[in-house]
Design an enzyme around this catalytic site. Sequence first.
Site, mmCIF file in Angstrom:
data_model
loop_
_atom_site.group_PDB
_atom_site.id
_atom_site.type_symbol
_atom_site.label_atom_id
_atom_site.label_comp_id
_atom_site.label_asym_id
_atom_site.label_seq_id
_atom_site.Cartn_x
_atom_site.Cartn_y
_atom_site.Cartn_z
ATOM 1 N N LYS A 22 0.801 -1.375 -0.223
ATOM 2 C CA LYS A 22 0.102 0.321 -0.137
ATOM 3 C C LYS A 22 0.884 1.426 0.240
ATOM 4 O O LYS A 22 0.129 1.777 -0.763
ATOM 5 C CB LYS A 22 -0.564 0.522 1.421
ATOM 6 C CG LYS A 22 -1.291 1.211 1.589
ATOM 7 C CD LYS A 22 -2.359 1.341 3.312
ATOM 8 C CE LYS A 22 -2.121 1.954 4.107
ATOM 9 N NZ LYS A 22 -1.463 2.935 3.746
ATOM 10 N N ASN A 23 1.743 1.377 1.278
ATOM 11 C CA ASN A 23 2.416 2.577 1.415
ATOM 12 C C ASN A 23 3.932 2.836 0.342
ATOM 13 O O ASN A 23 4.661 4.016 0.367
ATOM 14 C CB ASN A 23 3.171 2.941 2.771
ATOM 15 C CG ASN A 23 2.334 2.887 3.472
ATOM 16 O OD1 ASN A 23 1.343 3.232 3.502
ATOM 17 N ND2 ASN A 23 2.910 2.329 5.292
ATOM 18 N N CYS A 118 -5.566 12.574 13.106
ATOM 19 C CA CYS A 118 -6.021 11.239 13.087
ATOM 20 C C CYS A 118 -5.383 10.504 13.597
ATOM 21 O O CYS A 118 -5.416 11.101 15.015
ATOM 22 C CB CYS A 118 -5.683 10.829 11.514
ATOM 23 S SG CYS A 118 -3.722 10.074 12.042
ATOM 24 N N ARG A 123 -0.680 14.681 12.325
ATOM 25 C CA ARG A 123 0.522 14.595 12.019
ATOM 26 C C ARG A 123 0.937 16.105 11.174
ATOM 27 O O ARG A 123 -0.034 16.367 9.922
ATOM 28 C CB ARG A 123 0.116 13.330 10.568
ATOM 29 C CG ARG A 123 0.053 11.968 11.893
ATOM 30 C CD ARG A 123 -0.506 11.020 11.023
ATOM 31 N NE ARG A 123 -0.184 10.430 10.128
ATOM 32 C CZ ARG A 123 0.004 9.587 9.785
ATOM 33 N NH1 ARG A 123 -1.394 8.753 9.554
ATOM 34 N NH2 ARG A 123 0.523 8.504 8.815
ATOM 35 N N LEU A 127 7.236 19.782 7.838
ATOM 36 C CA LEU A 127 8.991 19.844 6.857
ATOM 37 C C LEU A 127 8.846 19.141 5.253
ATOM 38 O O LEU A 127 9.335 19.439 4.116
ATOM 39 C CB LEU A 127 9.579 17.803 7.445
ATOM 40 C CG LEU A 127 10.086 18.272 8.965
ATOM 41 C CD1 LEU A 127 10.384 16.257 8.778
ATOM 42 C CD2 LEU A 127 10.521 18.843 8.957
ATOM 43 N N ASP A 314 4.188 0.917 12.506
ATOM 44 C CA ASP A 314 3.271 -0.116 12.133
ATOM 45 C C ASP A 314 2.735 -1.446 12.243
ATOM 46 O O ASP A 314 1.380 -2.753 12.291
ATOM 47 C CB ASP A 314 3.128 0.504 10.657
ATOM 48 C CG ASP A 314 2.636 1.221 9.893
ATOM 49 O OD1 ASP A 314 2.107 2.196 10.760
ATOM 50 O OD2 ASP A 314 2.712 1.335 8.367
ATOM 51 N N ARG A 406 -9.888 -0.382 4.509
ATOM 52 C CA ARG A 406 -8.372 0.759 3.623
ATOM 53 C C ARG A 406 -7.063 0.081 2.999
ATOM 54 O O ARG A 406 -6.680 1.007 2.674
ATOM 55 C CB ARG A 406 -8.318 1.766 4.966
ATOM 56 C CG ARG A 406 -8.901 3.193 4.394
ATOM 57 C CD ARG A 406 -8.790 4.425 5.353
ATOM 58 N NE ARG A 406 -7.012 4.761 5.433
ATOM 59 C CZ ARG A 406 -6.229 4.646 6.128
ATOM 60 N NH1 ARG A 406 -6.269 4.758 7.249
ATOM 61 N NH2 ARG A 406 -5.505 4.684 5.532
HETATM 62 C C1 UD1 Z 1 3.897 6.951 6.409
HETATM 63 C C2 UD1 Z 1 2.827 5.835 6.662
HETATM 64 C C3 UD1 Z 1 2.776 4.879 7.807
HETATM 65 C C4 UD1 Z 1 3.531 4.954 8.987
HETATM 66 C C5 UD1 Z 1 4.632 6.198 8.913
HETATM 67 C C6 UD1 Z 1 5.424 5.896 9.757
HETATM 68 C C7 UD1 Z 1 2.477 6.219 4.153
HETATM 69 C C8 UD1 Z 1 1.219 6.166 3.408
HETATM 70 N N1 UD1 Z 1 2.027 6.120 5.666
HETATM 71 O O1 UD1 Z 1 3.532 8.290 6.967
HETATM 72 O O2 UD1 Z 1 2.114 3.884 7.395
HETATM 73 O O3 UD1 Z 1 3.068 4.675 9.670
HETATM 74 O O4 UD1 Z 1 5.229 6.413 7.753
HETATM 75 O O5 UD1 Z 1 6.251 4.544 9.499
HETATM 76 O O6 UD1 Z 1 3.586 5.661 3.672
HETATM 77 N N2 UD1 Z 1 5.972 14.927 10.799
HETATM 78 C C9 UD1 Z 1 6.298 16.347 11.329
HETATM 79 N N3 UD1 Z 1 6.524 16.983 9.743
HETATM 80 C C10 UD1 Z 1 5.838 16.532 9.253
HETATM 81 C C11 UD1 Z 1 5.791 15.376 8.669
HETATM 82 C C12 UD1 Z 1 5.832 14.334 9.774
HETATM 83 O O7 UD1 Z 1 6.673 16.561 12.354
HETATM 84 O O8 UD1 Z 1 5.987 17.853 8.059
HETATM 85 C C13 UD1 Z 1 6.145 13.757 11.807
HETATM 86 C C14 UD1 Z 1 4.733 12.891 11.997
HETATM 87 O O9 UD1 Z 1 3.956 13.650 13.027
HETATM 88 C C15 UD1 Z 1 4.476 11.844 13.036
HETATM 89 C C16 UD1 Z 1 6.116 11.172 12.348
HETATM 90 O O10 UD1 Z 1 7.236 12.849 11.925
HETATM 91 O O11 UD1 Z 1 4.706 12.110 13.944
HETATM 92 C C17 UD1 Z 1 6.287 10.472 10.998
HETATM 93 O O12 UD1 Z 1 5.596 10.738 9.854
HETATM 94 P P1 UD1 Z 1 5.999 10.399 8.339
HETATM 95 O O13 UD1 Z 1 7.277 9.148 8.099
HETATM 96 O O14 UD1 Z 1 5.861 11.158 7.693
HETATM 97 O O15 UD1 Z 1 5.233 9.260 8.030
HETATM 98 P P2 UD1 Z 1 3.794 9.639 6.803
HETATM 99 O O16 UD1 Z 1 4.576 9.599 5.948
HETATM 100 O O17 UD1 Z 1 2.742 10.081 7.120
#
Ligand code: UD1
Length: 426
Positions: A22-23, A118, A123, A127, A314, A406
């Site tokens: 999925k990811n 969420c 989230r 960045l 996850d 999902r």
């Molecule tokens: C992706 C995965 C999700 C997985 C997560 C962590 C997808 C669709 N989803 O989510 O299943 O659980 O990686 O492995 O690929 N953060 C910030 N600022 C930002 C971006 C992130 O503070 O701009 C923080 C988030 O709040 C969170 C952490 O960084 O606490 C990890 O987020 P991130 O690695 O970006 O996860 P996703 O890409 O959203």
Amino acid sequence: MAGFIINGGKTLTGRVIIDGAKNSALKLMAASILTGGRTRISNVPIIEDVLTMAEMLQGLGVKVRADQKEKILEIDSSNINNPEASYELVRKMRASILVAGPLLARFGQVKVAIPGGCNIGSRQIDLHLKGFESMGAIYSIEHGYINCHISRSKGGGRLKGAVIDLDFPSRGATENIMMAAVLADGRTIINNAAMEPEIDDLVKFLISMGADISGQGTASLTIEGVDCLSGTDYSVMPDSIEAGTYIAAAGMCGSDVIIENARHENLEIFFLKLKEIGVDIDVVDENTVKVSSPEKRGRATNVSTLPYPGFPTDLQPIITVLLSTAKGVSIVTENVFENRFMYIDELNRMGANIKIDGHHTVIDGVEKLSGAPVRAFDLRAGAAVVLAGLIAEGVTEVSDIFHIQRGYSDIAGKLKGLGADIRVVK
Ligand code: UD1
């Protein structure tokens, strides 16, 4: 609303085949925007999130043809006419914001809804935005939307390569910035980049479209911008989290369960922890494992989630189910998300003894779980209560299973194929 009814206590055996990740699939779909041509993506999991991303692309003017039986998507992004990701779709699926980088790179502007919180906590996307800004974009926030365009004073038409040091190795930020950088003018370096195998899959996909990216598999990615990208034909890597879920199910109540398309090199730390618990894992070949549960209750252990190559967040709810009946006290620490323990009360309703202390849980393993009506709070928490239902005594009713659907294709069918007593009810 649909639910699962699970009659626990059955031994799982047989073979299960893991679908595409999925990811990864969602990101490859978003990256298809970068070409004005056609892309063909195979081994796509047929799950709700993929259908939502298809809807998202169609809203932009992209033509998407899905062959659900063959698990193939054909995407034609030659006629994009609306560079906007609506709140309706971003709210439904946060990964929709991954269209921002490609749209900005190709059209110089994008309007994307701010996702909001969420079920696993706040989230941020700061960045992502800082990265775009370093490459010459400017953005404003109005009415819940981010309007982002390339600054005229910085040359107008194209983003400019930049050195971007991420505060945290965010997967989404790494992906969005990389997709924006492939069509930028000059070299972009992303330091402290996420290193998950799905990032590698996106790098390979982009390279197959003509992108120039090096540093694959490391925390520093170098992207030399190119003028344009062509269409491609690509097969999505297998889903490690889906594999981990079935491996855990087999580790709780399985006997010689064969899991196909389980890339063990992506699951090393998960395997290490399962072995500590006492699960019997036999690596048959690079894509296949055979798993059996310990004869008696497993052993307690401690787990701390971290970005790859650390223990995947996850799989945190999934391993917690295994630990809930292990002998002794385990501590699970969540370091990636701020609120990923909502499902713990559901496990406690099934007889588990788990206390939450900040970003740790203390799990005092119990002899057995007992079936109860429980809710799926989010995708992985939902899968966790399904696994709990498989080992619980009596009947477990899982509601809100749309969360599970999902990200898992036909989880009930696959578990039933292994001998579980699970059915879907309306
Ligand atoms: C992706 C995965 C999700 C997985 C997560 C962590 C997808 C669709 N989803 O989510 O299943 O659980 O990686 O492995 O690929 N953060 C910030 N600022 C930002 C971006 C992130 O503070 O701009 C923080 C988030 O709040 C969170 C952490 O960084 O606490 C990890 O987020 P991130 O690695 O970006 O996860 P996703 O890409 O959203």
